[in-house]
Design a protein around this motif. Structure first.
Motif, short mmCIF file in Angstrom:
data_model
loop_
_atom_site.label_atom_id
_atom_site.label_comp_id
_atom_site.label_asym_id
_atom_site.label_seq_id
_atom_site.Cartn_x
_atom_site.Cartn_y
_atom_site.Cartn_z
N PRO A 167 -5.43 12.04 -14.69
CA PRO A 167 -5.79 11.17 -15.58
C PRO A 167 -4.58 10.10 -15.92
O PRO A 167 -5.32 8.80 -16.22
CB PRO A 167 -6.11 12.13 -16.95
N HIS A 168 -3.54 10.26 -15.84
CA HIS A 168 -2.62 9.01 -16.11
C HIS A 168 -2.61 8.07 -15.12
O HIS A 168 -2.44 7.01 -15.39
CB HIS A 168 -1.07 9.67 -16.06
N LEU A 169 -3.12 8.44 -14.00
CA LEU A 169 -3.32 7.30 -12.95
C LEU A 169 -4.43 6.57 -13.30
O LEU A 169 -4.51 5.40 -12.82
CB LEU A 169 -3.26 8.01 -11.58
N ALA A 170 -5.48 7.27 -13.30
CA ALA A 170 -6.71 6.47 -13.70
C ALA A 170 -6.59 5.57 -15.08
O ALA A 170 -7.15 4.43 -14.87
CB ALA A 170 -7.93 7.62 -14.20
N ALA A 171 -5.95 6.04 -15.92
CA ALA A 171 -5.44 5.20 -17.15
C ALA A 171 -4.82 3.80 -16.68
O ALA A 171 -4.84 2.72 -17.09
CB ALA A 171 -4.81 5.95 -18.14
N LEU A 172 -3.81 4.11 -15.74
CA LEU A 172 -3.26 3.08 -15.26
C LEU A 172 -3.65 1.94 -14.47
O LEU A 172 -3.66 0.70 -14.55
CB LEU A 172 -1.64 3.40 -14.39
N LEU A 173 -4.58 2.70 -13.69
CA LEU A 173 -5.56 1.69 -12.86
C LEU A 173 -6.35 0.78 -13.49
O LEU A 173 -6.77 -0.42 -13.09
CB LEU A 173 -6.26 2.58 -11.56
N SER A 231 1.06 13.25 2.09
CA SER A 231 1.41 12.96 0.91
C SER A 231 0.68 13.56 -0.33
O SER A 231 1.33 13.98 -1.33
CB SER A 231 1.48 11.54 0.50
N GLY A 232 -0.41 14.06 0.11
CA GLY A 232 -1.46 14.58 -1.19
C GLY A 232 -1.38 13.47 -2.24
O GLY A 232 -2.26 13.91 -3.13
N ALA A 233 -1.53 12.42 -2.05
CA ALA A 233 -1.42 11.27 -2.97
C ALA A 233 -2.72 10.59 -2.50
O ALA A 233 -2.88 10.21 -1.18
CB ALA A 233 -0.37 10.38 -3.26
N HIS A 234 -3.56 9.84 -3.20
CA HIS A 234 -4.46 8.75 -2.94
C HIS A 234 -3.59 7.45 -2.69
O HIS A 234 -2.55 7.15 -3.34
CB HIS A 234 -5.29 8.44 -4.19
N SER A 235 -4.05 6.69 -1.82
CA SER A 235 -3.30 5.40 -1.49
C SER A 235 -3.75 4.33 -2.27
O SER A 235 -5.07 4.13 -2.51
CB SER A 235 -3.15 5.31 0.16
N ALA A 236 -2.92 3.55 -2.89
CA ALA A 236 -3.28 2.45 -3.70
C ALA A 236 -2.84 1.10 -3.03
O ALA A 236 -1.85 1.16 -1.99
CB ALA A 236 -2.43 2.46 -4.99
N SER A 282 0.94 -1.20 -0.01
CA SER A 282 -0.13 0.13 0.00
C SER A 282 0.82 1.42 0.10
O SER A 282 1.96 1.38 0.65
CB SER A 282 -0.90 -0.10 1.18
N PHE A 283 0.51 2.07 -0.83
CA PHE A 283 1.53 3.42 -0.94
C PHE A 283 0.67 4.49 -1.41
O PHE A 283 -0.39 4.14 -1.90
CB PHE A 283 2.78 2.94 -1.98
N GLY A 284 1.57 5.76 -1.58
CA GLY A 284 0.83 6.76 -2.31
C GLY A 284 1.00 6.66 -3.71
O GLY A 284 2.11 6.68 -4.23
N ALA A 285 -0.13 6.68 -4.37
CA ALA A 285 -0.04 6.22 -5.78
C ALA A 285 0.72 7.47 -6.55
O ALA A 285 0.16 8.59 -6.68
CB ALA A 285 -1.62 6.07 -6.30
N THR A 286 1.52 7.02 -7.40
CA THR A 286 2.31 7.62 -8.60
C THR A 286 2.11 6.91 -9.77
O THR A 286 2.13 5.68 -9.52
CB THR A 286 3.66 8.32 -8.15
N GLY A 287 2.29 7.47 -10.89
CA GLY A 287 2.68 6.66 -11.95
C GLY A 287 3.76 5.83 -12.01
O GLY A 287 3.71 4.72 -12.24
N GLU A 288 4.84 6.44 -11.46
CA GLU A 288 5.98 5.60 -11.36
C GLU A 288 5.97 4.42 -10.46
O GLU A 288 6.41 3.30 -11.01
CB GLU A 288 7.17 6.13 -10.93
N LEU A 289 5.14 4.47 -9.30
CA LEU A 289 5.14 3.35 -8.60
C LEU A 289 3.93 2.34 -9.17
O LEU A 289 4.08 1.23 -9.07
CB LEU A 289 4.66 3.85 -7.29
N LEU A 290 2.75 2.83 -9.60
CA LEU A 290 1.93 2.08 -10.32
C LEU A 290 2.46 1.02 -11.30
O LEU A 290 2.44 -0.11 -11.50
CB LEU A 290 0.78 2.53 -10.74
#
Ligand SMILES: CC(=O)SCCNC(=O)CCNC(=O)[C@H](O)C(C)(C)COP(=O)(O)OP(=O)(O)OC[C@H]1O[C@@H](n2cnc3c(N)ncnc32)[C@H](O)[C@@H]1OP(=O)(O)O
Ligand SMILES: Nc1ncnc2c1ncn2[C@@H]1O[C@H](COP(=O)(O)OP(=O)(O)OP(=O)(O)O)[C@@H](O)[C@H]1O
Length: 758
Positions: free
Chosen positions: A635-641, A592-597, A563-571
């Motif tokens: 949007p790039h995170l949505a596309a990866l998910l 983090s200001g990020a959604h956690s994945a 579980s981590f703060g979602a970024t494109g690189e990490l996904l």
């Protein structure tokens, strides 16, 4: 004849007047030495609780130490007391002495914060159980570390064992043990005055400043205002080097020169009090109110960082103190909003150790502003250089842990590293490995805190992996054992009645995705993973996870996850390792200001079924979430998910659906009357990794923000950096034409060609 300080133990344990007398003499000697050198000293009082309490009271009676703060759940009557968990509130304050009661729990974060508040000439009193027995003491802190099914008694004492070893040898630290031989009282070293005087003679030209470092810092802040815009300055130092004072001195100087409006921000008003105090020192005519200093035509006022983002408050200069404690996304927005900013932040010393922060923040500054200036303040002011207490705290809490230098890892590759699970009994005795490992975690995760050191050494549910190159640690991963509950507990977790501490993945899968089976299965969570910054992106992280999977696959685990703060690189990192994304929090993390994945990888047949089900449930909810709570998701995170694999079967679009899509794509009908088939095509097409090659970034983002997230034309345009609806439609049409050509059949292609010709 024996010296009065060296009595036999059994006599000392009775707390006779002689013991009291000796403790007083010892304290007086330490305080005299501390005052003479401008350093702090530490006195460890080690015995049963009643003895420790009496010893501390004896020690503090009749000293010149005025402000004495007890960090304890059970301090002496009438004492000024604070619980360790609230120690962060002491930032910005100073004291003559701290009594740190380890019987109430040795909270490393609190210890790090609070020892930095002791002035030169001051004293730390550390009350501990008998040192030999301390590592097996049932420390109240164990309750934070332990997770089911382990008992608090199973939390090991490795950290405390190491601490005791360091305490016994540390310079400037005297240990008095109940019932043991009393240590000899140190003589106050001659010549210490000289150190003091020597520092004084180094006083800088600017009489308001105490060190040359500080003078340079003040000058740099003044230049932020007088020089070109968007050239922020970033002051970094360890505790007590005069950063906050530098902000205050510079503010006063600028207000004296006619600057009208300065805003000071930081985690809390009391944390930035020194900034105001030092400004006021130089502006005696200013009128102070609770959160501001007023001059006839100028003002310097405090505002919390989120307030600055919410309301638009103009300022000629923004001063940000304790920047590492402010969430990076907020800092980023402050950078956008204010063109003249000075930041100050602590490198070592407390929660959110600053070096990892510095690395991330500097990257952000590099991206956002070209001419930012970094300044490091080295010379301490709160105490004199070479302070033994600072040295001891750094060492004990590994605040100065450093990853191996870049030059030592230059030729690392996955082929030449050795991956191993560390024996933690050996690790605690191997300072080099421990420091390299912790240094790496601090660099990679800016929220790494001293507590994490104890957790990684003593957590009964943890395993520590490292990849070594020529013996040096170049990558590390911490694994936590989770799940494995009985049916009853699993049901309780699923129903939300039970929230077992430290079982993040099973709990989230049960409570958020409705998977009752999840808490029953055995899960290994990769809690932290870090690769040396000099060799990231070269396959080491992938190699380390691969090796961990191989090593644990025969150990009866059902699934591995993270579980981590979602970024494109990490996904992308986890996706390449075949981990499946199964959850994205609908809210962003405050820091983090990020959604956690959450990502999962199955290790058994039950695990496979669980991961499959989790992914299915995630994909059931995701389209609706994207159009509602995740409407603002990048949007790039949505596309990866939503990427799920090649589209093998024909798309569920009938001829009428294709005709609708074509009608919009070729400008025959408006978007609003063709929405459903456009959504269906977009959802299916973006699932196929091949669409990445078909669509440019702009086309993909347009499909996400308009079709999936259903943003208004105006919102979509602004998210895409376009001027309005017409431009968004243009990009959408381009995107849909590409998808039609790839996913449509012959008939659809012929129709598209016909429409294109007209
Ligand atoms: C649970 C957690 O701890 S999540 C937090 C993970 N840790 C961090 O973010 C700390 C800083 N980063 C790191 O330590 C590392 O970059 C890790 C652990 C994320 C990845 O390890 P690396 O060795 O850098 O990744 P590796 O080379 O094996 O894989 C590279 C792939 O991962 C992705 N990636 C992730 N991070 C990076 C990075 N910093 N640099 C380059 N690629 C990265 C890329 O998509 C790349 O794929 P590509 O080659 O197709 O572009
Ligand atoms: N120019 C100065 N004149 C007098 N006292 C000073 C001056 N600069 C700093 N000090 C004093 O030195 C101590 C440390 O200064 P300051 O709080 O600014 O340091 P800091 O680097 O912000 O440390 P921390 O992060 O621990 O708060 C404070 O007591 C402060 O009042």
């Amino acid at each position: 004849m024996r010296s009065p300080q060296r009595h036999e133990g059994h006599k000392e344990s009775k707390f006779s007047p002689r013991v009291v007398n000796n403790i007083r003499k010892m304290t007086a000697s330490l305080v005299t030495a501390a005052k003479a050198s401008g350093h702090r000293r530490a006195l460890v009082l080690s015995g049963d609780w009643a003895w420790c309490l009496q010893a501390a009271q004896a020690s503090l009676a009749n000293t010149s130490l005025e402000s004495v703060l007890w960090i304890s759940a059970q301090a002496a009557e009438n004492a000024w007391r604070m619980e360790a968990a609230k120690a962060h509130r002491s930032l910005g304050q100073e004291v003559d002495a701290i009594v740190f009661d380890a019987y109430s729990g040795f909270d490393l974060d609190a210890f790090g914060i609070i020892t930095g508040a002791i002035r030169g000439g001051g004293l730390l009193l550390l009350l501990t159980p008998p040192l030999a027995a301390w590592p097996s003491f049932n420390d109240p802190e164990h309750a934070r570390i332990v997770t089911a099914p382990y008992q608090v008694t199973e939390v090991t004492g490795r950290f405390l064992e190491r601490l005791v070893g360091i305490l016994r040898k540390a310079e400037g630290v005297i240990v008095i043990e109940q019932g043991k031989v009393f240590p000899s009282i140190p003589l106050v070293a001659s010549g210490t005055r000289e150190t003091n005087d020597q520092n004084l003679s180094d006083r800088p030209a600017d009489s308001a400043c105490r060190t040359e470092d500080q003078r340079r810092a003040v000058e740099a802040i003044v230049k932020v205002v007088t020089g070109q815009r968007r050239r922020p300055v970033v002051l970094t130092s360890d505790r007590g080097r005069g950063k906050s004072a530098a902000l205050g001195i510079a503010a006063a100087r600028l207000l004296q020169r006619g600057l009208k409006h300065i805003i000071v921000t930081g985690p809390r008003l009391d944390a930035v009090e020194p900034v105001f105090r030092h400004a006021q020192r130089l502006l005696p005519q200013a009128i102070a109110s609770r959160a501001a200093l007023h001059l006839p035509e100028a003002v310097m006022a405090f505002a919390p960082p989120d307030d600055l983002i919410r309301t638009s408050r103009p300022a000629d200069l923004l001063l940000v103190d304790e920047a590492a404690t402010i969430p990076t996304p907020l800092l980023e927005r402050l950078l956008q909003r204010y063109s003249r900013i000075a930041f100050a932040t602590t490198v070592h010393g407390y929660e959110g150790t600053g070096r990892g922060f510095a690395l991330r923040f500097h990257k952000l500054l590099d991206e956002r502003t070209r001419g930012w200036k970094g300044l490091r303040l080295e010379t301490p002011i709160r105490w004199k250089s070479g302070d033994p207490l600072e040295h001891f705290v750094f060492r004990a809490l590994l605040l100065d842990a450093t990853a191996v230098p870049d030059s030592a890892v230059a030729s690392v590759s996955p082929g030449n590293v050795a991956v191993e699970r560390l024996d933690r009994d050996a690790l605690v005795r191997d300072e080099t490995t421990l420091s390299e490992l912790f240094g790496l975690l601090v660099l990679a995760h800016y929220q790494t805190r001293p507590y994490d050191l104890r957790h990684l050494l003593d957590g009964p549910n943890l395993s520590v992996y490292v990849a070594r190159y020529r013996g040096h640690v170049v990558a590390t991963a911490l694994l936590a054992a989770e799940g494995g509950f009985d049916k009853e507990t699993a049901r309780g977790v699923w129903e939300g009645r039970i929230r077992p501490h430290g079982h993040l993945l099973p709990e989230s899968l049960a409570a958020h995705l409705g998977l009752e089976q999840a808490p029953r299965l055995r899960c290994a969570r990769i809690m932290r993973i870090a690769v040396h910054p000099a060799v990231q992106g070269q396959g080491l992280g992938t190699h380390l996870v691969d090796r961990i999977i191989k090593e644990i696959s025969a150990e009866g685990w059902d699934y591995l996850g993270s579980s981590f703060g979602a970024t494109g690189e990490l996904l992308r990192f986890w996706e390449r390792l075949d981990f499946q994304s199964v959850r994205l929090s609908v809210k962003r993390g405050a820091t983090s200001g990020a959604h956690s994945a959450i990502v999962l990888y199955p290790l058994s047949s039950s695990g496979r079924a669980l991961v499959k089900r989790a992914r299915e449930r995630f994909l059931v909810h995701l389209p609706h979430q994207l159009a509602d709570p995740l409407r603002e998701l990048e949007p790039h995170l949505a596309a990866l998910l939503l990427r799920r694999g090649a589209q093998t079967s024909p798309l569920p679009l009938d001829p009428q659906d294709w005709s609708d899509v074509l009608a919009f794509a070729f400008g025959r009908r408006v978007y609003e009357v063709c929405i459903a088939p456009i959504w269906e095509l977009t959802w299916r097409a973006l699932a196929d990794p091949e669409s990445e090659a078909l669509l440019g970034e702009a086309e993909r983002n347009a499909l996400v923000v308009k079709v999936l997230q259903k943003r208004s034309w105006q919102e979509a345009a602004s998210a895409l950096g376009l001027s309005g609806r017409v431009q968004v439609i243009e990009v959408l049409r381009r995107a849909l034409c590409s998808l039609v050509l790839h996913f449509g059949n012959e008939v659809v292609h012929r129709e598209a060609e016909r429409l294109a010709r007209r």
